[in-house]
Enzyme design. Structure first.
Site, PDB file in Angstrom:
ATOM      1  N   SER A 167      95.516 131.365  56.941  1.00 12.92           N
ATOM      2  CA  SER A 167      94.410 130.768  56.377  1.00 12.92           C
ATOM      3  C   SER A 167      93.289 130.812  57.165  1.00 12.92           C
ATOM      4  O   SER A 167      93.225 130.856  58.286  1.00 12.92           O
ATOM      5  CB  SER A 167      94.585 129.320  55.735  1.00 12.92           C
ATOM      6  OG  SER A 167      93.532 128.876  55.602  1.00 12.92           O
ATOM      7  N   TYR A 180      96.870 120.134  56.653  1.00 13.38           N
ATOM      8  CA  TYR A 180      96.898 121.624  56.323  1.00 13.38           C
ATOM      9  C   TYR A 180      96.185 122.363  57.400  1.00 13.38           C
ATOM     10  O   TYR A 180      96.796 123.484  57.655  1.00 13.38           O
ATOM     11  CB  TYR A 180      95.821 122.025  55.038  1.00 13.38           C
ATOM     12  CG  TYR A 180      96.049 123.379  54.334  1.00 13.38           C
ATOM     13  CD1 TYR A 180      97.146 123.910  53.700  1.00 13.38           C
ATOM     14  CD2 TYR A 180      94.762 124.185  54.285  1.00 13.38           C
ATOM     15  CE1 TYR A 180      97.064 125.167  53.268  1.00 13.38           C
ATOM     16  CE2 TYR A 180      94.765 125.323  54.009  1.00 13.38           C
ATOM     17  CZ  TYR A 180      95.966 125.858  53.447  1.00 13.38           C
ATOM     18  OH  TYR A 180      96.122 127.201  53.120  1.00 13.38           O
TER      19      TYR A 180
HETATM   20  N1  LIG Z   1      94.224 129.803  47.384  1.00 13.19           N
HETATM   21  C1  LIG Z   1      93.482 129.623  48.467  1.00 13.19           C
HETATM   22  O1  LIG Z   1      92.424 129.432  48.705  1.00 13.19           O
HETATM   23  C2  LIG Z   1      94.239 130.045  49.960  1.00 13.19           C
HETATM   24  C3  LIG Z   1      93.337 130.302  51.053  1.00 13.19           C
HETATM   25  C4  LIG Z   1      94.020 130.578  52.374  1.00 13.19           C
HETATM   26  C5  LIG Z   1      95.130 130.452  52.435  1.00 13.19           C
HETATM   27  N2  LIG Z   1      95.873 130.359  51.316  1.00 13.19           N
HETATM   28  C6  LIG Z   1      97.560 130.512  51.407  1.00 13.19           C
HETATM   29  O2  LIG Z   1      97.988 131.537  50.623  1.00 13.19           O
HETATM   30  C7  LIG Z   1      99.252 131.351  50.249  1.00 13.19           C
HETATM   31  C8  LIG Z   1      99.410 131.384  48.710  1.00 13.19           C
HETATM   32  O3  LIG Z   1      98.968 130.397  48.143  1.00 13.19           O
HETATM   33  P1  LIG Z   1      97.987 130.681  46.802  1.00 13.19           P
HETATM   34  O4  LIG Z   1      96.807 130.331  46.875  1.00 13.19           O
HETATM   35  O5  LIG Z   1      98.531 132.013  46.222  1.00 13.19           O
HETATM   36  O6  LIG Z   1      98.844 129.384  45.985  1.00 13.19           O
HETATM   37  P2  LIG Z   1      99.603 129.640  44.488  1.00 13.19           P
HETATM   38  O7  LIG Z   1     100.195 128.175  44.303  1.00 13.19           O
HETATM   39  O8  LIG Z   1      99.006 130.447  43.492  1.00 13.19           O
HETATM   40  O9  LIG Z   1     101.073 130.544  44.983  1.00 13.19           O
HETATM   41  C9  LIG Z   1     102.310 129.927  45.620  1.00 13.19           C
HETATM   42  C10 LIG Z   1     103.387 130.345  44.981  1.00 13.19           C
HETATM   43  O10 LIG Z   1     104.291 129.863  45.775  1.00 13.19           O
HETATM   44  C11 LIG Z   1     105.303 129.067  44.932  1.00 13.19           C
HETATM   45  N3  LIG Z   1     105.775 127.708  45.404  1.00 13.19           N
HETATM   46  C12 LIG Z   1     105.158 126.714  45.745  1.00 13.19           C
HETATM   47  N4  LIG Z   1     105.898 125.776  46.555  1.00 13.19           N
HETATM   48  C13 LIG Z   1     107.220 126.560  46.669  1.00 13.19           C
HETATM   49  C14 LIG Z   1     108.531 126.206  47.717  1.00 13.19           C
HETATM   50  N5  LIG Z   1     108.523 125.063  48.047  1.00 13.19           N
HETATM   51  N6  LIG Z   1     109.305 127.446  47.473  1.00 13.19           N
HETATM   52  C15 LIG Z   1     109.197 128.478  46.817  1.00 13.19           C
HETATM   53  N7  LIG Z   1     108.257 128.704  46.184  1.00 13.19           N
HETATM   54  C16 LIG Z   1     107.110 127.918  46.028  1.00 13.19           C
HETATM   55  C17 LIG Z   1     104.332 128.758  43.788  1.00 13.19           C
HETATM   56  O11 LIG Z   1     105.099 128.468  42.480  1.00 13.19           O
HETATM   57  C18 LIG Z   1     103.539 129.789  43.459  1.00 13.19           C
HETATM   58  O12 LIG Z   1     104.091 130.824  42.716  1.00 13.19           O
HETATM   59  C19 LIG Z   1      99.766 129.873  51.138  1.00 13.19           C
HETATM   60  O13 LIG Z   1     100.203 130.113  52.352  1.00 13.19           O
HETATM   61  C20 LIG Z   1      98.218 129.424  50.976  1.00 13.19           C
HETATM   62  O14 LIG Z   1      98.313 128.367  51.918  1.00 13.19           O
HETATM   63  C21 LIG Z   1      95.529 130.176  49.922  1.00 13.19           C
END
Ligand SMILES: NC(=O)c1ccc[n+]([C@@H]2O[C@H](COP(=O)([O-])OP(=O)(O)OC[C@H]3O[C@@H](n4cnc5c(N)ncnc54)[C@H](O)[C@@H]3O)[C@@H](O)[C@H]2O)c1
Length: 298
Positions: A167, A180
């Site tokens: 991130s 986080y």
């Molecule tokens: N959305 C943002 O702004 C952002 C920014 C930077 C980094 N990220 C990172 O991107 C990655 C993906 O996040 P996202 O934004 O796509 O979120 P999201 O919630 O849309 O997708 C995450 C997926 O993981 C699944 N999940 C959650 N906890 C779980 C667990 N314990 N075991 C198995 N599956 C699980 C959820 O059901 C979901 O389908 C994360 O590592 C997040 O920290 C997100």
């Protein structure tokens, strides 16, 4: 006469011109990837792009409905398991699924993460802090360690590669709370140490997205029932801090995961974390609650 010479030349089926119209091979043809959290958000976008580039994909996803849906969308190309990344057995099952269904595993994408919705340390009771720490670090950090460890023998056999979703909070303060931000700094440490430990067999890299319109959820009382994409005011506020001026969609990052999975494109890249954050590095952040100071340091 009436020999073969008299027959019109055969046309390959389905083409009007008779020219053979083969689909261009994808950049990931022959690869088998395991994507955690591939049911939604950034993980789902990576799955879609990997399939389009010719890879077969195993998904490990906590939400059984999302797991079913991504598998149904790509019959024969995606095998999805419902499981939690905090559970070692889920990772063993996911790796084994790759070997059983597709015969190998060449790419591991650790992607599941949960957020703290910017909770400030001073606002947390000690027991709340402790509970949130364990849930968030078990998901964001231990989940990656368990996944890479379980997949490692298969990745070594396949000359594979690891890609971890970090991130912008792995480089900058202010995009989350202390939990986080610390967990995403830890992901940078994992990329570096694992790249060092696993060379020369396995390349290890990271992608560091900035704000992305997804259903990213928090832990417990720190936004456990919130979804980032349902908060237009927060997203608008975030967009104003990004030099490119908008909040990204999951698909904006997916091509970078393709590049890092392709040894033809990035075979000399390991230990790198690529930013995909609209240019945060060129500006940094000031805490939004602090007024600008008129004088210099006291
Ligand atoms: N959305 C943002 O702004 C952002 C920014 C930077 C980094 N990220 C990172 O991107 C990655 C993906 O996040 P996202 O934004 O796509 O979120 P999201 O919630 O849309 O997708 C995450 C997926 O993981 C699944 N999940 C959650 N906890 C779980 C667990 N314990 N075991 C198995 N599956 C699980 C959820 O059901 C979901 O389908 C994360 O590592 C997040 O920290 C997100």
């Amino acid at each position: 006469m009436g020999g073969q010479e008299d027959r019109p030349p055969e046309r390959p089926e389905g083409t009007a011109s008779g020219r053979l119209e083969r689909k261009a091979p994808g950049r990931l043809e022959g690869q088998v990837a395991l994507v955690t959290g591939g049911g939604d958000g950034i993980g789902r976008a990576v799955v879609e792009r990997y399939v389009r580039e010719g890879a077969d994909v195993v998904v490990l996803e906590r939400d059984a409905g999302l797991a079913k849906a991504v598998e149904a969308a790509h019959p024969g190309r995606v095998a999805a398991l419902a499981g939690d990344v905090r559970d070692p057995a889920a990772h063993v099952a996911a790796t084994q699924c790759g070997l059983d269904v597709f015969g190998r595993l060449t790419v591991y994408v650790g992607n599941v993460g949960v957020y703290d919705y910017g909770a400030r340390l001073a606002d947390l009771e000690l027991t709340e802090l402790s509970g949130a720490f364990h849930e968030l670090f078990a998901t964001n950090v231990l989940g990656y360690l368990l996944g890479v460890r379980a997949a490692l023998p298969a990745l070594r056999d396949g000359g594979g590669s690891v890609i971890l979703t970090g991130s912008s909070s792995g480089s900058f303060a202010g995009g989350g709370g202390a939990l986080y931000v610390a967990s995403k700094h830890a992901v940078v440490g994992l990329v570096r140490q694992l790249a060092y430990e696993l060379a020369p067999d396995v390349r290890v890299n990271g992608i560091a997205p900035g704000a992305t319109r997804t259903g990213l959820t928090g832990v417990g009382d720190l936004g456990g029932d919130r979804r980032l994409r349902d908060e237009p005011r927060s997203l608008d506020g975030i967009a104003r801090t990004v030099p490119l001026g908008f909040v990204s969609e999951p698909d904006h990052h997916a091509g970078l995961y393709v590049a890092l999975a392709s040894s033809e494109d990035t075979g000399f890249v390991t230990g790198a974390v690529w930013a995909s954050d609209g240019g945060l590095e060129v500006r940094g952040r000031r805490h939004p609650a602090r007024p600008a100071r008129e004088e210099g340091p006291r």
